[in-house]
Design a protein around this motif. Structure first.
Motif, mmCIF file in Angstrom:
data_model
loop_
_atom_site.group_PDB
_atom_site.id
_atom_site.type_symbol
_atom_site.label_atom_id
_atom_site.label_comp_id
_atom_site.label_asym_id
_atom_site.label_seq_id
_atom_site.Cartn_x
_atom_site.Cartn_y
_atom_site.Cartn_z
ATOM 1 N N PRO A 85 -6.058 22.536 10.379
ATOM 2 C CA PRO A 85 -5.709 21.305 10.179
ATOM 3 C C PRO A 85 -6.581 20.373 9.378
ATOM 4 N N ALA A 86 -6.251 19.436 8.541
ATOM 5 C CA ALA A 86 -7.013 18.775 7.757
ATOM 6 C C ALA A 86 -6.773 17.236 7.854
ATOM 7 N N ILE A 87 -7.433 16.439 7.511
ATOM 8 C CA ILE A 87 -7.176 14.872 7.569
ATOM 9 C C ILE A 87 -6.124 14.484 7.073
ATOM 10 N N SER A 88 -5.194 13.701 7.645
ATOM 11 C CA SER A 88 -3.776 13.159 7.472
ATOM 12 C C SER A 88 -3.656 12.283 6.422
ATOM 13 N N LEU A 89 -4.658 11.169 6.284
ATOM 14 C CA LEU A 89 -4.632 10.233 5.336
ATOM 15 C C LEU A 89 -3.250 9.378 5.251
ATOM 16 N N SER A 90 -2.844 8.723 6.345
ATOM 17 C CA SER A 90 -1.538 7.969 6.519
ATOM 18 C C SER A 90 -1.647 6.867 5.618
ATOM 19 N N GLU A 91 -1.034 6.710 4.665
ATOM 20 C CA GLU A 91 -1.122 5.464 3.710
ATOM 21 C C GLU A 91 -0.745 4.078 4.457
ATOM 22 N N SER A 92 0.097 4.380 5.577
ATOM 23 C CA SER A 92 0.447 2.903 6.210
ATOM 24 C C SER A 92 -0.613 2.441 7.291
ATOM 25 N N ALA A 93 -1.388 3.449 7.542
ATOM 26 C CA ALA A 93 -2.334 3.004 8.704
ATOM 27 C C ALA A 93 -3.872 3.174 8.287
ATOM 28 N N VAL A 94 -4.178 3.740 7.267
ATOM 29 C CA VAL A 94 -5.853 3.829 7.068
ATOM 30 C C VAL A 94 -6.159 2.573 6.316
ATOM 31 N N LYS A 95 -7.133 2.110 6.792
ATOM 32 C CA LYS A 95 -7.844 0.828 6.031
ATOM 33 C C LYS A 95 -9.296 1.526 5.774
ATOM 34 N N PRO A 96 -9.865 0.744 4.558
ATOM 35 C CA PRO A 96 -9.267 -0.123 3.662
ATOM 36 C C PRO A 96 -8.201 0.440 2.677
ATOM 37 N N THR A 97 -8.272 1.798 2.465
ATOM 38 C CA THR A 97 -7.424 2.419 1.549
ATOM 39 C C THR A 97 -7.825 3.860 1.889
ATOM 40 N N THR A 98 -6.538 5.026 1.770
ATOM 41 C CA THR A 98 -6.677 6.285 1.725
ATOM 42 C C THR A 98 -7.286 6.592 0.495
ATOM 43 N N MET A 99 -7.158 5.959 -0.508
ATOM 44 C CA MET A 99 -7.994 6.352 -1.768
ATOM 45 C C MET A 99 -9.684 6.698 -1.382
ATOM 46 N N LEU A 100 -10.089 5.637 -0.497
ATOM 47 C CA LEU A 100 -11.466 5.885 -0.126
ATOM 48 C C LEU A 100 -11.783 7.403 0.475
ATOM 49 N N TYR A 101 -10.703 8.257 0.646
ATOM 50 C CA TYR A 101 -10.683 9.487 1.424
ATOM 51 C C TYR A 101 -10.151 10.366 0.631
ATOM 52 N N ARG A 102 -9.490 10.263 -0.629
ATOM 53 C CA ARG A 102 -8.927 11.474 -1.217
ATOM 54 C C ARG A 102 -9.799 12.252 -1.461
#
Length: 579
Positions: A85-102
């Motif tokens: 498993p790896a970090i999921s990065l849900s676009e609709s749930a993650v704040k402030p932005t999934t781009m912080l975690y790409r």
């Protein structure tokens, strides 16, 4: 590039399990502890299935079952599947932005592969940042890898109207702000706009990036277009499991596939699809991980000669990804721009792109146009430069009102998202449809993470007057499902003192898309005076991942990768010889 075929003794996993020593005995003992007999894993390719499923990612909700379909294919081909498993990065749930975690996903993917006894990897993603994150990590690890896209969700529906995720949400929200929709009607739209698992079914970032994964050769032919709920998606997953085992024996690694011609193919396909503006940032990052110097100029050059032929929202008016799939999908689209592609580029099938799309057909000429009947004669994106954005900025002409292709208007400046959000709801806001709304401090460091704030809301007083588009400018990104005259990715960002930080309310800004220019109509000596007075804002982070992020993130025109992860940091692609 031809590489010697693997044999059981040259498998990467054999370094863990084959030697007759105490350390390898421990590895064998522990895998047997889990109930696996040596006949199941010894002398077989061990395939990592890197799964970004989570209970908070609706785009990947079906991955909990699809991983079993991938495993079935791996087993059928004689491999041994293991799920990581790896970090999921849900676009609709993650704040402030999934781009912080790409980039965090890219690091995790690379290190999962590097640190485990893995011979090949199946990458399961689809929600916006998971495609580039998984591919960046797998590219740097450089073991055989194949990408399995989540697929778009089914069409939305409300009162007999077809709804497109994102695009129709913005449209109907303006109608609600204008007082034309009730609370009950809005709840009906919320329930109807996303009817199944899968990614956004508009030509947003998710569908853009999975199409790019296919066009660079990292998916099975046609994989990116299959709706998530279609039985064909299950079959594609098992086929990917079978194919990765063959790729391991063939030693077909990403560096053999991800060449500069492959990325030029991706840019051409992105333009023809009416892609998300986010494609630029991700493609630059992905290409540079593979050692290819792709930059803004490559996108602008392609936009001059590749027409938009996919009639998909938001660039198109009517159709969605389900329609695109029925019309022939990405193979059908690529067959119509074959003269713009490097058809000899290698893919995960072991065959060329041209071989993969041979015989592809288009079944609806309105969904996938010909070049002669294109939606737009030029590509979806344009790169603008000028004194306000010397490093470049981006606009999507195919999704904005043509009256803004050449426009001059006064700036209305906001230095943070909350103050902008509050101001646009005021009835006494001094603004006209000719103003240029400015949002600053929303870039890679300022956001932090460059959130999707670039589609600034049109002020309510203008919405009530019937205004539905106006020029907006920021160092942020915007959702690929968004539309309108939005200028994005201003580089350098304002937070680090770029010229964008010097704009003041009332300054005139001129845009000319045909000339690819943007200009702040302020004398140079006045800009120099403002620069001398500029005071850096306080740091966003004092510790942790955010602290590392802000010290190593590069600007949008460099793909927002970490400086220490790029291929020019000092080491070649692949794993170091230290184990």
């Amino acid at each position: 590039m031809t590489r010697p075929r693997k044999t059981p003794d040259t498998l990467r996993s054999a370094r863990w399990f084959a030697p007759d020593d105490l350390r390898s005995s421990g590895h064998r003992s522990r895998i047997m502890q889990m109930g696996y007999s040596p006949e199941e894993w010894l002398d077989r390719p061990i395939i990592a299935i890197i799964n970004t499923w989570s209970d908070l990612n609706p785009c990947h909700a079906h991955f909990k079952q699809r991983v079993d379909d991938v495993k079935r294919g791996v087993l059928q081909a004689g491999g041994f599947p293991v799920e990581l498993p790896a970090i999921s990065l849900s676009e609709s749930a993650v704040k402030p932005t999934t781009m912080l975690y790409r980039n965090l996903l890219a690091i995790e993917t690379e290190e999962l592969i590097r640190s485990h006894p893995i011979d090949g990897a199946v990458l399961m993603g689809g929600c916006d940042k998971t495609t580039p994150g998984l591919l960046m990590g797998a590219t740097s690890a450089n073991v055989p890898a194949i990408y399995v896209p989540a697929g778009p969700m089914l069409r939305g529906n409300w009162k007999g109207q077809v709804l497109g995720s994102g695009s129709d949400a913005w449209k109907f929200w303006d109608e609600r702000r204008a007082g034309k929709l009730s609370q009950a009607e809005w709840i009906g739209i919320e329930g109807g706009i996303a009817r199944s698992h899968g990614t956004c079914m508009t030509m947003g970032t998710a569908s853009t990036m999975t199409a790019i994964a296919e066009s660079i050769g990292m998916t099975l032919p046609g994989a990116s277009s299959i709706p998530a709920a279609d039985a064909g998606h299950i079959r594609m997953c098992s086929e990917a499991g079978r194919r990765i085992v063959s790729m391991v024996w063939e030693d077909l690694v990403p560096s053999c596939i991800q060449t500069r011609p492959a990325y030029e193919n991706a840019i051409a396909v992105a333009m023809a699809m009416g892609c998300s503006t986010n494609a630029i940032i991700h493609l630059i990052a992905m290409a540079r991980r593979a050692g290819n110097d792709i930059g803004l100029e490559d996108f602008d050059a392609a936009s001059r000669h590749v027409p938009v032929i996919a009639n998909i929202r938001p660039s198109g008016d009517t159709y969605l990804m389900e329609d695109f799939f029925y019309a022939g999908g990405l193979p059908g689209l690529m067959s119509r721009i074959g003269d713009k592609l490097h058809l000899d580029a290698l893919t995960v099938t072991g065959r060329s792109l041209g071989d993969n799309i041979e015989g592809a057909q288009v079944y609806n000429d309105d969904v996938i146009r010909t070049q002669a009947t294109a939606l737009y004669k030029e590509g979806a994106l344009a790169v603008l430069r000028g004194n306000i954005a010397p490093g470049g900025c981006v606009i999507k002409p195919s999704a904005c009102d043509p009256r803004f292709f050449k426009h001059t208007g006064p700036a209305l400046v906001f230095d943070d998202y909350p103050s902008m959000k509050e101001a646009v709801e005021r009835d006494d806001l001094e603004v006209t449809a000719d103003h240029v709304l400015i949002l600053r401090n929303a870039g890679p460091q300022g956001g932090p993470g460059m959130p999707e704030w670039g589609m600034l809301p049109i002020p309510k007083k203008l919405v009530r007057q019937g205004v539905r588009d106006m020029l907006r400018m920021s160092d942020a990104r915007m959702s690929g499902t968004s539309y309108g005259a939005c200028i994005l990715h201003v580089t350098p960002e304002s937070y680090i003192g770029g010229p964008f930080a010097l704009v003041r309310t009332g300054d005139l800004i001129s845009v000319d898309i045909d000339r690819r220019s943007i200009h702040l109509d302020v004398p140079d000596d006045e800009l120099a005076r403002r620069q001398a007075e500029w005071v850096p804002p306080p740091p966003r982070f004092e510790r942790g991942y955010g602290w590392m992020f802000t010290r190593h993130i590069r600007q949008a025109n460099d793909g927002c990768d970490f400086d220490f992860l790029q291929t020019d940091f000092g080491a070649p692609i692949g794993e170091p010889n230290i184990f």
